[in-house]
Design a protein around this motif. Structure first.
Motif, PDB file in Angstrom:
ATOM      1  N   THR A 266       0.827  -1.214   0.000  1.00  0.00           N
ATOM      2  CA  THR A 266       0.000   0.000   0.000  1.00  0.00           C
ATOM      3  C   THR A 266       0.856   1.255   0.000  1.00  0.00           C
ATOM      4  O   THR A 266       0.414   2.301  -0.491  1.00  0.00           O
TER       5      THR A 266
ATOM      6  N   ASP B  92      -8.125  -1.025  -2.231  1.00  0.00           N
ATOM      7  CA  ASP B  92      -9.049  -1.712  -1.324  1.00  0.00           C
ATOM      8  C   ASP B  92      -8.347  -2.630  -0.336  1.00  0.00           C
ATOM      9  O   ASP B  92      -9.014  -3.308   0.452  1.00  0.00           O
TER      10      ASP B  92
ATOM     11  N   ASP C  51      -6.547  -3.390   2.949  1.00  0.00           N
ATOM     12  CA  ASP C  51      -6.461  -2.765   4.269  1.00  0.00           C
ATOM     13  C   ASP C  51      -5.714  -3.705   5.216  1.00  0.00           C
ATOM     14  O   ASP C  51      -6.300  -4.612   5.808  1.00  0.00           O
TER      15      ASP C  51
END
Length: 378
Positions: free
Chosen positions: A336, A345, A347
């Protein structure tokens, strides 16, 4: 009066455990050695206290029930984790501790007195074990050694290591369930990276335990966090300079390489370096303080004029991802940071929460990473 009321819950548990038949099994450990052990084992020496990270997955109700001895590194290297476990399982403070193989302080007589069924060792200890002849000495007193690895080559060895420990503990199904989760979570990154026809890999410098000492800069070669970076779609800067898993690069090399992003591994290491410049990371850590200390590290000569610093692409992450079955979370977080456009998307915090909810005996607490970039999740 019922049998349960006569014996009590804990006595019943011991009674049930005594009915478990231990039979000889022969397995191949991570070092490629065939080892015969009576399994399921009920008395285990952990060659490193942080091995409780895998025991927690397989013995979720009581991760210390088999542990009759361990090294004292868990309390010192990951005190925030130790405190969380000690609060729920205070008996861990009574587990006998012993010295290490590498420094020659291991006491064989103490190990014998603990009457273990097996001693589980990390692979990186094998050279010291062989040099001191511990394997043969322990074999003579009926204590087999089994090697596992979550540090040297975690993505080659984690699933296999969990499978081995699952066999030892008689918890093969739990090991298989965890391995399926582990592999699926890794694939959420590697499948996306592999699908890119023209992936632009940012150059990443990972500083191992930044601020732990005044020297700079410890890092990783092709193994461990160096491998994490590659899987996450980056190029590990230090692999050009470090032939093995661990090593050091000169500050001048960092400046000359001019990395796009910098990642500093951190922990709460007051036991080793009281009041040190290390970045405190881990469950329940003080994130504002960690961010302040991370920013301070960027003022060192090694980071002078480096574009990662200029662009605020400097991050801190929990050091213990490097020595546990939870390394896949670090890969997700790195992905990320390196490619936010590819992982809108994904997480990693939700992944960590699911890991705790499904597999671990303690509750999730934030504090595993921090970033100096305004756009990066802290």
């Amino acid at each position: 009066m019922t049998l349960h009321s006569l014996l009590g819950a804990s006595a019943l548990s011991l009674f049930a455990a005594s009915l478990v038949q231990a039979d000889p099994i022969t397995l191949t450990d991570i070092a490629g050695r065939e080892v015969t052990v009576d399994a399921p084992v009920e008395r285990v020496i952990l060659g490193e206290g942080r091995q409780i990270f895998f025991a927690s997955v397989l013995d979720r109700e009581d991760p210390f029930r088999r542990v009759v001895g361990w090294r004292d590194d868990f309390r010192e290297a990951s005190p925030e984790s130790y405190d969380i476990y000690a609060e729920k399982f205070p008996e861990l403070t009574d587990i006998p501790t012993f010295g290490g193989f590498k420094d020659g302080s291991f006491d064989i007589e103490q190990a014998v007195s603990l009457n273990p069924d097996v001693m589980i060792m990390n692979l990186e200890s094998k050279a010291a074990t062989d040099e001191a002849g511990y394997e043969q000495k322990l074999a003579k007193v009926g204590i087999p050694i089994v090697y596992v690895d979550f540090r040297e080559k975690p993505f080659e060895h984690t699933s296999q290591s969990m499978q081995i420990i699952g066999e030892l503990f008689g918890e093969e199904e739990k090991a298989e369930e965890f391995n399926s989760f582990y592999e699926a979570q890794i694939a959420r990154v590697t499948d996306v990276v592999a699908a890119q026809d023209d992936l632009q890999r940012p150059l990443v410098f990972v500083e191992r335990a930044g601020g732990y000492s005044e020297d700079c800069c410890m890092s990783f070669g092709d193994g461990n966090f160096g491998r994490f970076v590659e899987l996450a779609g980056g190029t590990n800067m230090a692999s050009e300079f470090i032939p093995g898993t661990f090593g050091t690069v000169n500050p001048e090399q960092v400046i000359a390489s001019d990395p796009d992003q910098i990642v500093v591994t951190g922990g709460n290491w007051d036991a080793y370096v009281p009041g040190g410049a290390w970045v405190g990371m881990g469950p329940g850590s003080d994130i504002p303080e960690a961010k302040k200390k991370l920013a301070a590290l960027t003022k060192r000569p090694a980071f002078t004029g480096v574009k990662a610093v200029e662009n605020h692409q400097v991050h801190g992450i929990w050091h213990q991802f490097y020595n546990s079955p939870y390394s896949f979370v670090a890969v997700q977080k790195l992905a990320t940071w390196l490619h936010p456009e590819l992982f809108p998307d994904l997480d990693p915090e939700e992944t960590l929460k699911e890991l705790h909810a499904r597999f671990l005996p303690v509750d999730y607490k934030p504090g595993y990473w921090v970033s100096l970039g305004d756009a990066a999740a802290n």
